[in-house]
Design a protein around this motif. Structure first.
Motif, PDB file in Angstrom:
ATOM      1  N   ALA A  40       0.824  -1.216   0.000  1.00 15.23           N
ATOM      2  CA  ALA A  40       0.000   0.000   0.000  1.00 15.23           C
ATOM      3  C   ALA A  40       0.856   1.264   0.000  1.00 15.23           C
ATOM      4  O   ALA A  40       0.388   2.332  -0.379  1.00 15.23           O
ATOM      5  N   HIS A  41       2.120   1.150   0.399  1.00 13.18           N
ATOM      6  CA  HIS A  41       3.008   2.311   0.483  1.00 13.18           C
ATOM      7  C   HIS A  41       3.978   2.397  -0.697  1.00 13.18           C
ATOM      8  O   HIS A  41       4.852   3.263  -0.705  1.00 13.18           O
ATOM      9  N   VAL A  42       3.827   1.534  -1.682  1.00 11.43           N
ATOM     10  CA  VAL A  42       4.697   1.538  -2.863  1.00 11.43           C
ATOM     11  C   VAL A  42       4.133   2.520  -3.878  1.00 11.43           C
ATOM     12  O   VAL A  42       2.937   2.511  -4.166  1.00 11.43           O
ATOM     13  N   ARG A  43       5.001   3.392  -4.395  1.00 12.87           N
ATOM     14  CA  ARG A  43       4.604   4.364  -5.417  1.00 12.87           C
ATOM     15  C   ARG A  43       5.565   4.252  -6.587  1.00 12.87           C
ATOM     16  O   ARG A  43       6.780   4.335  -6.405  1.00 12.87           O
ATOM     17  N   ASP A  44       5.035   4.072  -7.780  1.00 12.66           N
ATOM     18  CA  ASP A  44       5.840   3.977  -9.002  1.00 12.66           C
ATOM     19  C   ASP A  44       6.939   2.921  -8.862  1.00 12.66           C
ATOM     20  O   ASP A  44       8.063   3.117  -9.319  1.00 12.66           O
ATOM     21  N   GLY A  45       6.620   1.809  -8.200  1.00 11.39           N
ATOM     22  CA  GLY A  45       7.580   0.715  -8.061  1.00 11.39           C
ATOM     23  C   GLY A  45       8.677   0.977  -7.053  1.00 11.39           C
ATOM     24  O   GLY A  45       9.652   0.235  -6.993  1.00 11.39           O
ATOM     25  N   GLN A  46       8.537   2.040  -6.238  1.00  7.03           N
ATOM     26  CA  GLN A  46       9.543   2.377  -5.229  1.00  7.03           C
ATOM     27  C   GLN A  46       8.870   2.603  -3.882  1.00  7.03           C
ATOM     28  O   GLN A  46       7.691   2.945  -3.810  1.00  7.03           O
ATOM     29  N   ILE A  47       9.655   2.433  -2.825  1.00 13.89           N
ATOM     30  CA  ILE A  47       9.198   2.762  -1.487  1.00 13.89           C
ATOM     31  C   ILE A  47      10.344   3.452  -0.769  1.00 13.89           C
ATOM     32  O   ILE A  47      11.508   3.117  -0.986  1.00 13.89           O
ATOM     33  N   THR A  48      10.009   4.446   0.031  1.00 14.34           N
ATOM     34  CA  THR A  48      11.001   5.120   0.857  1.00 14.34           C
ATOM     35  C   THR A  48      10.747   4.697   2.289  1.00 14.34           C
ATOM     36  O   THR A  48       9.620   4.781   2.779  1.00 14.34           O
ATOM     37  N   LEU A  49      11.807   4.214   2.947  1.00 13.41           N
ATOM     38  CA  LEU A  49      11.697   3.647   4.285  1.00 13.41           C
ATOM     39  C   LEU A  49      12.536   4.428   5.287  1.00 13.41           C
ATOM     40  O   LEU A  49      13.708   4.708   5.025  1.00 13.41           O
ATOM     41  N   ASN A  50      11.942   4.754   6.413  1.00 17.09           N
ATOM     42  CA  ASN A  50      12.667   5.350   7.526  1.00 17.09           C
ATOM     43  C   ASN A  50      13.376   4.205   8.239  1.00 17.09           C
ATOM     44  O   ASN A  50      12.725   3.314   8.783  1.00 17.09           O
ATOM     45  N   VAL A  51      14.707   4.182   8.211  1.00 22.85           N
ATOM     46  CA  VAL A  51      15.464   3.117   8.861  1.00 22.85           C
ATOM     47  C   VAL A  51      16.211   3.642  10.088  1.00 22.85           C
ATOM     48  O   VAL A  51      17.244   3.107  10.476  1.00 22.85           O
ATOM     49  N   GLY A  52      15.654   4.676  10.698  1.00 21.16           N
ATOM     50  CA  GLY A  52      16.223   5.213  11.924  1.00 21.16           C
ATOM     51  C   GLY A  52      15.985   4.269  13.095  1.00 21.16           C
ATOM     52  O   GLY A  52      15.082   3.425  13.061  1.00 21.16           O
TER      53      GLY A  52
END
Length: 162
Positions: A40-52
Motif C-alpha cells: 500500500a506504500h509503494v509508489r511507481d515501483g519504489q518505497i522510501t523507508l525510515n530506517v532510523g
C-alpha cells in the motif's frame, strides 16, 4: 568467488553517519518480487523507508538483505529488502546521502543457505508479491521534503555509485 560489493558497506556507513549526527536515515528501494514491504506504500515501483533507530525494530543491515520490523499505519510489518534493490540512502533533514545503481537480485550461494534458516526470509518467501518495475534507478530528494527554513536549491544531491 568474486569481489564483495561496496554497496552494503556504504549503506551501513551512511546509516551510522546519519545516526551519529542526529539525522533520520531514509532508504529508497526499488520494489520487485524479492522485496517484502507493505504494498500500500509503494509508489511507481519504489518505497522510501525510515530506517532510523526509533522507527525500526531488529534492524539488520546485512550484505545481501536489509531486514527489520516497522509500523505502517499502526500495524507492525516485517520488511525484507535485497541490498541490490536499494537506490539511495540519505538524511531526511538535509538530503545528504548517496544514490546507487539498482541491479537485479541474484542470490549468492551463501545467501541461499541463509534464506533457509532465517525466520524473516522464510516469511518473506510466503508473502512476496510482484510489483511492476519503474524506469527510475535513483532518487533525488524533492523540494517538498525540505525542512522548514532550508532553501531547496542548497540541498546536496545524491550521487550514483556503480
Amino acid at each position: 568467488m568474486g569481489e564483495t560489493s561496496t554497496k552494503p558497506y556504504l549503506i551501513r556507513a551512511l546509516h551510522e553517519w546519519c545516526t551519529d549526527n542526529g539525522y533520520t536515515p531514509y532508504l529508497t528501494v526499488q520494489v520487485d518480487a524479492h522485496t517484502l514491504v507493505p504494498l500500500a506504500h509503494v509508489r511507481d515501483g519504489q518505497i522510501t523507508l525510515n530506517v532510523g533507530t526509533l522507527a525500526t525494530n531488529k534492524l539488520v543491515l546485512g550484505n545481501e538483505f536489509i531486514e527489520f520490523q516497522a509500523r505502517f499505519s499502526g500495524v507492525t510489518e516485517n520488511v525484507l529488502v535485497p541490498v541490490s534493490n536499494v537506490s539511495a540512502i540519505y538524511a531526511r533533514e538535509t538530503g545528504a546521502g548517496m544514490g546507487f545503481e539498482v541491479q537485479p537480485y541474484e542470490p549468492s550461494e551463501a545467501a541461499a543457505g541463509e534464506e533457509d534458516t532465517g525466520a524473516a526470509s522464510a516469511s518473506a518467501s510466503a508473502a512476496l508479491s510482484s510489483v511492476p518495475q519503474s524506469d527510475a534507478t535513483a532518487v533525488q530528494a524533492s523540494d517538498d521534503d525540505t525542512p522548514d527554513g532550508d532553501e531547496p536549491n542548497k540541498r546536496p544531491r545524491l550521487t550514483i555509485v556503480k
